[in-house]
Design a protein around this motif. Structure first.
Motif, PDB file in Angstrom:
ATOM      1  N   LEU A  14      55.694  42.147  46.389  1.00  0.00           N
ATOM      2  CA  LEU A  14      56.606  43.273  46.574  1.00  0.00           C
ATOM      3  C   LEU A  14      55.820  44.515  46.963  1.00  0.00           C
ATOM      4  O   LEU A  14      54.923  44.942  46.224  1.00  0.00           O
ATOM      5  N   ARG A  15      56.130  45.103  48.094  1.00  0.00           N
ATOM      6  CA  ARG A  15      55.494  46.363  48.492  1.00  0.00           C
ATOM      7  C   ARG A  15      56.288  47.505  47.849  1.00  0.00           C
ATOM      8  O   ARG A  15      57.386  47.834  48.276  1.00  0.00           O
ATOM      9  N   LEU A  16      55.726  48.092  46.793  1.00  0.00           N
ATOM     10  CA  LEU A  16      56.404  49.139  46.043  1.00  0.00           C
ATOM     11  C   LEU A  16      56.224  50.512  46.669  1.00  0.00           C
ATOM     12  O   LEU A  16      56.981  51.432  46.388  1.00  0.00           O
ATOM     13  N   HIS A  17      55.196  50.638  47.516  1.00  0.00           N
ATOM     14  CA  HIS A  17      54.786  51.934  48.041  1.00  0.00           C
ATOM     15  C   HIS A  17      53.829  51.644  49.187  1.00  0.00           C
ATOM     16  O   HIS A  17      53.304  50.530  49.303  1.00  0.00           O
ATOM     17  N   THR A  18      53.595  52.622  50.015  1.00  0.00           N
ATOM     18  CA  THR A  18      52.641  52.428  51.104  1.00  0.00           C
ATOM     19  C   THR A  18      51.292  51.937  50.599  1.00  0.00           C
ATOM     20  O   THR A  18      50.631  51.113  51.238  1.00  0.00           O
ATOM     21  N   ASN A  19      50.896  52.415  49.414  1.00  0.00           N
ATOM     22  CA  ASN A  19      49.570  52.098  48.889  1.00  0.00           C
ATOM     23  C   ASN A  19      49.592  51.194  47.659  1.00  0.00           C
ATOM     24  O   ASN A  19      48.570  51.049  46.990  1.00  0.00           O
ATOM     25  N   TYR A  20      50.731  50.602  47.347  1.00  0.00           N
ATOM     26  CA  TYR A  20      50.816  49.737  46.171  1.00  0.00           C
ATOM     27  C   TYR A  20      51.639  48.490  46.488  1.00  0.00           C
ATOM     28  O   TYR A  20      52.663  48.570  47.177  1.00  0.00           O
ATOM     29  N   CYS A  21      51.204  47.357  45.943  1.00  0.00           N
ATOM     30  CA  CYS A  21      52.042  46.167  45.982  1.00  0.00           C
ATOM     31  C   CYS A  21      51.986  45.495  44.612  1.00  0.00           C
ATOM     32  O   CYS A  21      51.028  45.678  43.845  1.00  0.00           O
ATOM     33  N   LEU A  22      53.033  44.747  44.297  1.00  0.00           N
ATOM     34  CA  LEU A  22      53.106  43.998  43.045  1.00  0.00           C
ATOM     35  C   LEU A  22      53.051  42.521  43.378  1.00  0.00           C
ATOM     36  O   LEU A  22      53.949  41.987  44.031  1.00  0.00           O
ATOM     37  N   LEU A  23      51.987  41.866  42.935  1.00  0.00           N
ATOM     38  CA  LEU A  23      51.850  40.425  43.126  1.00  0.00           C
ATOM     39  C   LEU A  23      52.286  39.701  41.859  1.00  0.00           C
ATOM     40  O   LEU A  23      51.859  40.056  40.751  1.00  0.00           O
ATOM     41  N   LYS A  24      53.145  38.698  42.033  1.00  0.00           N
ATOM     42  CA  LYS A  24      53.528  37.823  40.930  1.00  0.00           C
ATOM     43  C   LYS A  24      52.970  36.446  41.238  1.00  0.00           C
ATOM     44  O   LYS A  24      53.145  35.927  42.351  1.00  0.00           O
ATOM     45  N   ILE A  72      48.627  46.152  42.486  1.00  0.00           N
ATOM     46  CA  ILE A  72      47.451  46.342  43.340  1.00  0.00           C
ATOM     47  C   ILE A  72      47.554  47.677  44.080  1.00  0.00           C
ATOM     48  O   ILE A  72      48.538  47.945  44.766  1.00  0.00           O
ATOM     49  N   GLN A  73      46.533  48.511  43.921  1.00  0.00           N
ATOM     50  CA  GLN A  73      46.436  49.737  44.714  1.00  0.00           C
ATOM     51  C   GLN A  73      45.548  49.460  45.913  1.00  0.00           C
ATOM     52  O   GLN A  73      44.419  48.993  45.776  1.00  0.00           O
ATOM     53  N   LEU A  74      46.042  49.741  47.106  1.00  0.00           N
ATOM     54  CA  LEU A  74      45.312  49.452  48.337  1.00  0.00           C
ATOM     55  C   LEU A  74      44.325  50.588  48.612  1.00  0.00           C
ATOM     56  O   LEU A  74      44.690  51.641  49.138  1.00  0.00           O
ATOM     57  N   ILE A  75      43.069  50.367  48.221  1.00  0.00           N
ATOM     58  CA  ILE A  75      42.076  51.426  48.361  1.00  0.00           C
ATOM     59  C   ILE A  75      40.856  50.991  49.160  1.00  0.00           C
ATOM     60  O   ILE A  75      39.976  51.789  49.428  1.00  0.00           O
ATOM     61  N   GLY A  76      40.792  49.727  49.522  1.00  0.00           N
ATOM     62  CA  GLY A  76      39.646  49.234  50.279  1.00  0.00           C
ATOM     63  C   GLY A  76      39.991  47.928  50.956  1.00  0.00           C
ATOM     64  O   GLY A  76      41.111  47.422  50.850  1.00  0.00           O
ATOM     65  N   ASP A  77      39.013  47.358  51.643  1.00  0.00           N
ATOM     66  CA  ASP A  77      39.264  46.138  52.404  1.00  0.00           C
ATOM     67  C   ASP A  77      39.667  44.983  51.489  1.00  0.00           C
ATOM     68  O   ASP A  77      40.530  44.171  51.841  1.00  0.00           O
ATOM     69  N   GLY A  78      39.054  44.916  50.312  1.00  0.00           N
ATOM     70  CA  GLY A  78      39.369  43.828  49.397  1.00  0.00           C
ATOM     71  C   GLY A  78      40.808  43.849  48.904  1.00  0.00           C
ATOM     72  O   GLY A  78      41.520  42.843  48.957  1.00  0.00           O
ATOM     73  N   THR A  79      41.237  45.000  48.421  1.00  0.00           N
ATOM     74  CA  THR A  79      42.613  45.091  47.914  1.00  0.00           C
ATOM     75  C   THR A  79      43.631  45.007  49.049  1.00  0.00           C
ATOM     76  O   THR A  79      44.732  44.472  48.871  1.00  0.00           O
ATOM     77  N   ARG A  80      43.280  45.495  50.226  1.00  0.00           N
ATOM     78  CA  ARG A  80      44.196  45.373  51.365  1.00  0.00           C
ATOM     79  C   ARG A  80      44.347  43.913  51.793  1.00  0.00           C
ATOM     80  O   ARG A  80      45.429  43.484  52.208  1.00  0.00           O
ATOM     81  N   GLN A  81      43.274  43.158  51.644  1.00  0.00           N
ATOM     82  CA  GLN A  81      43.362  41.740  51.952  1.00  0.00           C
ATOM     83  C   GLN A  81      44.258  41.032  50.937  1.00  0.00           C
ATOM     84  O   GLN A  81      45.072  40.175  51.303  1.00  0.00           O
TER      85      GLN A  81
END
Length: 260
Positions: A14-24, A72-81
Protein backbone atom coordinates in the motif's frame (compact mmCIF):
# COMPACT_ATOMS: atom_id res chain seq x y z
CA UNK A 1 14.87 -15.26 21.73
CA UNK A 2 15.48 -17.47 18.70
CA UNK A 3 16.30 -15.76 15.41
CA UNK A 4 15.03 -16.88 12.01
CA UNK A 5 15.86 -16.30 8.36
CA UNK A 6 12.60 -16.43 6.38
CA UNK A 7 11.50 -15.80 2.83
CA UNK A 8 8.36 -13.74 3.40
CA UNK A 9 5.74 -13.41 0.65
CA UNK A 10 4.23 -10.00 -0.04
CA UNK A 11 0.43 -10.08 0.34
CA UNK A 12 -0.14 -6.34 -0.03
CA UNK A 13 1.82 -3.21 -0.90
CA UNK A 14 0.00 0.00 0.00
CA UNK A 15 1.44 3.37 -1.00
CA UNK A 16 0.38 5.55 1.94
CA UNK A 17 2.32 8.63 0.84
CA UNK A 18 4.81 9.68 -1.79
CA UNK A 19 7.60 8.64 0.58
CA UNK A 20 5.96 5.80 2.51
CA UNK A 21 4.58 2.37 1.72
CA UNK A 22 3.11 -0.35 3.93
CA UNK A 23 4.22 -3.88 3.12
CA UNK A 24 2.20 -6.81 4.45
CA UNK A 25 3.96 -10.17 4.33
CA UNK A 26 3.26 -13.75 5.29
CA UNK A 27 4.91 -17.17 5.34
CA UNK A 28 3.73 -20.78 5.16
CA UNK A 29 5.00 -21.25 8.71
CA UNK A 30 3.46 -19.70 11.80
CA UNK A 31 5.20 -16.39 12.44
CA UNK A 32 7.65 -16.55 15.35
CA UNK A 33 7.15 -14.57 18.52
CA UNK A 34 7.99 -10.90 18.00
CA UNK A 35 8.07 -8.16 20.62
CA UNK A 36 7.08 -4.52 20.15
CA UNK A 37 10.24 -2.55 19.49
CA UNK A 38 12.10 -5.34 17.70
CA UNK A 39 13.06 -5.10 14.03
CA UNK A 40 13.81 -7.17 10.93
CA UNK A 41 16.81 -7.02 8.60
CA UNK A 42 15.89 -7.32 4.93
CA UNK A 43 18.04 -8.47 2.03
CA UNK A 44 17.60 -6.06 -0.87
CA UNK A 45 17.79 -7.70 -4.28
CA UNK A 46 17.83 -5.95 -7.63
CA UNK A 47 19.89 -2.96 -6.46
CA UNK A 48 23.45 -2.58 -7.67
CA UNK A 49 24.18 -0.04 -4.94
CA UNK A 50 22.74 -1.88 -1.93
CA UNK A 51 24.98 -4.60 -0.49
CA UNK A 52 23.88 -4.71 3.15
CA UNK A 53 20.55 -5.64 4.65
CA UNK A 54 18.17 -2.86 5.67
CA UNK A 55 16.73 -2.71 9.23
CA UNK A 56 12.98 -2.01 9.44
CA UNK A 57 10.90 -1.69 12.62
CA UNK A 58 8.09 -4.15 13.18
CA UNK A 59 4.96 -2.11 12.57
CA UNK A 60 2.33 -4.70 13.44
CA UNK A 61 1.79 -8.46 13.67
CA UNK A 62 -1.62 -9.77 12.60
CA UNK A 63 -1.78 -13.23 14.16
CA UNK A 64 -5.17 -14.05 12.62
CA UNK A 65 -3.81 -13.56 9.10
CA UNK A 66 -0.27 -14.63 10.00
CA UNK A 67 0.92 -11.29 8.58
CA UNK A 68 3.84 -9.02 9.39
CA UNK A 69 3.47 -5.30 8.61
CA UNK A 70 6.43 -3.09 7.75
CA UNK A 71 6.14 0.66 7.27
CA UNK A 72 8.85 1.62 4.77
CA UNK A 73 10.15 5.17 4.36
CA UNK A 74 11.66 5.67 0.90
CA UNK A 75 14.95 7.38 1.67
CA UNK A 76 17.49 5.54 -0.46
CA UNK A 77 17.99 3.01 -3.22
CA UNK A 78 17.45 0.07 -0.88
CA UNK A 79 14.12 1.16 0.53
CA UNK A 80 12.94 2.34 -2.89
CA UNK A 81 13.69 -1.10 -4.24
CA UNK A 82 11.68 -2.67 -1.41
CA UNK A 83 8.78 -0.35 -2.20
CA UNK A 84 8.63 -1.81 -5.72
CA UNK A 85 7.71 -5.23 -4.32
CA UNK A 86 4.64 -6.78 -5.93
CA UNK A 87 2.08 -9.13 -4.42
CA UNK A 88 3.59 -12.60 -4.57
CA UNK A 89 7.19 -11.41 -4.43
CA UNK A 90 9.42 -12.71 -1.64
CA UNK A 91 11.72 -10.78 0.69
CA UNK A 92 14.43 -12.56 2.66
CA UNK A 93 14.72 -11.31 6.22
CA UNK A 94 16.31 -12.03 9.56
CA UNK A 95 13.89 -11.70 12.49
CA UNK A 96 13.20 -10.82 15.18
CA UNK A 97 16.26 -8.76 16.07
CA UNK A 98 17.07 -6.54 19.05
CA UNK A 99 15.27 -6.06 22.33
CA UNK A 100 11.73 -4.76 22.71
CA UNK A 101 9.99 -2.24 24.92
CA UNK A 102 9.55 -2.96 28.61
CA UNK A 103 5.88 -3.89 28.99
CA UNK A 104 4.50 -3.07 32.47
CA UNK A 105 3.66 -6.07 34.61
CA UNK A 106 0.14 -7.40 35.00
CA UNK A 107 -1.59 -5.70 37.89
CA UNK A 108 -0.34 -2.28 36.82
CA UNK A 109 -3.10 -1.69 34.25
CA UNK A 110 -4.04 1.57 35.94
CA UNK A 111 -0.74 3.14 34.87
CA UNK A 112 -0.98 6.11 32.52
CA UNK A 113 1.07 5.29 29.43
CA UNK A 114 2.04 7.66 26.62
CA UNK A 115 3.42 6.44 23.28
CA UNK A 116 5.16 9.20 21.31
CA UNK A 117 6.13 8.75 17.67
CA UNK A 118 7.64 11.14 15.16
CA UNK A 119 7.91 10.59 11.40
CA UNK A 120 8.58 6.93 10.54
CA UNK A 121 9.21 6.49 14.28
CA UNK A 122 5.45 6.07 14.65
CA UNK A 123 5.84 2.58 13.14
CA UNK A 124 6.74 0.57 16.29
CA UNK A 125 4.20 2.50 18.36
CA UNK A 126 1.31 0.75 16.58
CA UNK A 127 2.35 -2.78 17.55
CA UNK A 128 3.23 -1.59 21.06
CA UNK A 129 -0.18 0.04 21.47
CA UNK A 130 -1.98 -3.05 20.18
CA UNK A 131 -0.02 -5.29 22.55
CA UNK A 132 -0.71 -3.05 25.54
CA UNK A 133 -4.44 -2.95 24.77
CA UNK A 134 -4.57 -6.72 24.49
CA UNK A 135 -3.02 -6.91 27.96
CA UNK A 136 -5.64 -4.56 29.42
CA UNK A 137 -3.64 -1.30 29.44
CA UNK A 138 -5.09 1.98 28.18
CA UNK A 139 -2.56 4.03 26.26
CA UNK A 140 -2.50 7.43 24.67
CA UNK A 141 -0.67 8.16 21.43
CA UNK A 142 1.08 11.44 20.68
CA UNK A 143 2.13 11.57 17.03
CA UNK A 144 4.20 14.33 15.46
CA UNK A 145 4.94 15.22 11.84
CA UNK A 146 5.81 18.17 9.63
CA UNK A 147 2.27 18.34 8.20
CA UNK A 148 -0.92 16.30 8.09
CA UNK A 149 0.21 14.58 4.87
CA UNK A 150 3.10 13.03 6.81
CA UNK A 151 0.91 11.30 9.40
CA UNK A 152 0.39 7.61 8.65
CA UNK A 153 -2.09 4.98 9.87
CA UNK A 154 -4.22 7.25 12.06
CA UNK A 155 -7.23 4.96 11.66
CA UNK A 156 -5.16 2.04 12.95
CA UNK A 157 -3.87 3.96 15.97
CA UNK A 158 -7.40 4.96 16.93
CA UNK A 159 -8.26 1.29 17.47
CA UNK A 160 -5.91 1.09 20.43
CA UNK A 161 -6.16 4.41 22.27
CA UNK A 162 -6.76 8.14 22.14
CA UNK A 163 -4.65 9.86 19.51
CA UNK A 164 -3.14 13.33 19.94
CA UNK A 165 -1.34 15.10 17.12
CA UNK A 166 1.16 17.85 16.54
CA UNK A 167 2.26 19.21 13.17
CA UNK A 168 4.97 21.76 12.64
CA UNK A 169 2.85 23.72 10.18
CA UNK A 170 -0.39 23.42 12.17
CA UNK A 171 -2.32 21.61 9.42
CA UNK A 172 -3.58 18.99 11.90
CA UNK A 173 -3.73 18.86 15.67
CA UNK A 174 -1.75 21.36 17.71
CA UNK A 175 1.01 23.32 16.02
CA UNK A 176 4.53 22.74 17.28
CA UNK A 177 6.57 19.80 18.51
CA UNK A 178 5.37 16.81 20.52
CA UNK A 179 6.87 18.21 23.72
CA UNK A 180 4.65 21.30 23.27
CA UNK A 181 1.37 19.38 23.23
CA UNK A 182 -1.18 20.25 25.90
CA UNK A 183 -1.75 16.60 26.86
CA UNK A 184 1.58 16.72 28.68
CA UNK A 185 0.21 19.49 30.89
CA UNK A 186 -3.16 17.80 31.43
CA UNK A 187 -1.93 14.33 32.47
CA UNK A 188 0.84 13.09 34.72
CA UNK A 189 2.05 9.96 32.96
CA UNK A 190 3.71 7.00 34.63
CA UNK A 191 5.69 5.87 31.61
CA UNK A 192 6.59 7.20 28.17
CA UNK A 193 7.73 5.19 25.15
CA UNK A 194 9.11 7.06 22.15
CA UNK A 195 10.67 6.59 18.73
CA UNK A 196 11.54 9.13 16.06
CA UNK A 197 14.25 11.60 15.05
CA UNK A 198 17.00 11.84 17.68
CA UNK A 199 16.40 15.56 18.50
CA UNK A 200 12.75 14.73 19.23
CA UNK A 201 13.65 11.77 21.43
CA UNK A 202 16.24 13.81 23.33
CA UNK A 203 13.60 16.48 23.99
CA UNK A 204 11.13 13.84 25.17
CA UNK A 205 13.80 12.24 27.36
CA UNK A 206 14.62 15.57 29.00
CA UNK A 207 10.93 16.28 29.57
CA UNK A 208 10.42 12.85 31.13
CA UNK A 209 13.48 13.29 33.34
CA UNK A 210 12.25 16.69 34.54
CA UNK A 211 8.94 15.12 35.54
CA UNK A 212 10.47 11.94 37.03
CA UNK A 213 8.68 9.81 34.41
CA UNK A 214 10.07 6.42 33.42
CA UNK A 215 10.99 6.71 29.72
CA UNK A 216 12.18 4.31 27.04
CA UNK A 217 13.49 5.36 23.63
CA UNK A 218 13.91 3.28 20.48
CA UNK A 219 17.06 4.36 18.67
CA UNK A 220 17.37 4.55 14.89
CA UNK A 221 21.16 4.41 14.57
CA UNK A 222 22.55 3.24 11.24
CA UNK A 223 22.58 -0.57 11.31
CA UNK A 224 24.01 -3.03 8.81
CA UNK A 225 24.50 -6.55 10.13
CA UNK A 226 21.87 -6.60 12.89
CA UNK A 227 23.95 -8.97 15.03
CA UNK A 228 26.61 -6.71 16.57
CA UNK A 229 29.47 -7.59 14.21
CA UNK A 230 29.90 -4.49 12.04
CA UNK A 231 29.87 -1.84 14.82
CA UNK A 232 27.98 0.65 12.64
CA UNK A 233 25.32 1.37 15.27
CA UNK A 234 27.42 2.02 18.39
CA UNK A 235 25.83 4.26 21.03
CA UNK A 236 27.48 5.71 24.12
CA UNK A 237 26.02 4.67 27.47
CA UNK A 238 27.06 5.14 31.10
CA UNK A 239 28.69 1.69 30.93
CA UNK A 240 30.56 2.36 27.68
CA UNK A 241 29.77 1.96 23.99
CA UNK A 242 27.22 -0.68 22.98
CA UNK A 243 25.74 -1.94 19.71
CA UNK A 244 22.19 -0.70 19.32
CA UNK A 245 21.19 -3.71 17.20
CA UNK A 246 21.91 -6.18 20.00
CA UNK A 247 21.70 -4.16 23.26
CA UNK A 248 18.77 -2.11 21.94
CA UNK A 249 17.23 -0.65 19.93
CA UNK A 250 15.17 0.15 23.03
CA UNK A 251 16.93 1.78 25.99
CA UNK A 252 15.81 3.35 29.21
CA UNK A 253 16.99 6.95 29.14
CA UNK A 254 18.80 6.42 32.44
CA UNK A 255 21.30 4.18 30.60
CA UNK A 256 22.11 6.79 27.94
CA UNK A 257 24.28 9.88 28.25
CA UNK A 258 21.70 12.21 26.73
CA UNK A 259 20.82 13.89 30.01
CA UNK A 260 24.37 14.83 30.98
Amino acid sequence: MKKYVLNMKVTENLRLHTNYCLLKLTTDEVLPEMLPGQFVNILVEGSSRTFLRRPISINYVDRKKNELWLLIQLIGDGTRQMAKSQVGDHLNMMLPLGNGFGIPENGLQDQKLLLIGGGVGTAPMLYLGATLKEMGFESKFLLGARSKEDLMQLDEFEKYGNVYITTEDGTLGEQGYVTDHSVLKETQFDKIFTCGPKPMMVAVARYANSQAINCEVSLENTMACGIGACLCCVEKTHKGNVCVCTEGPVFNIEKLTWLN
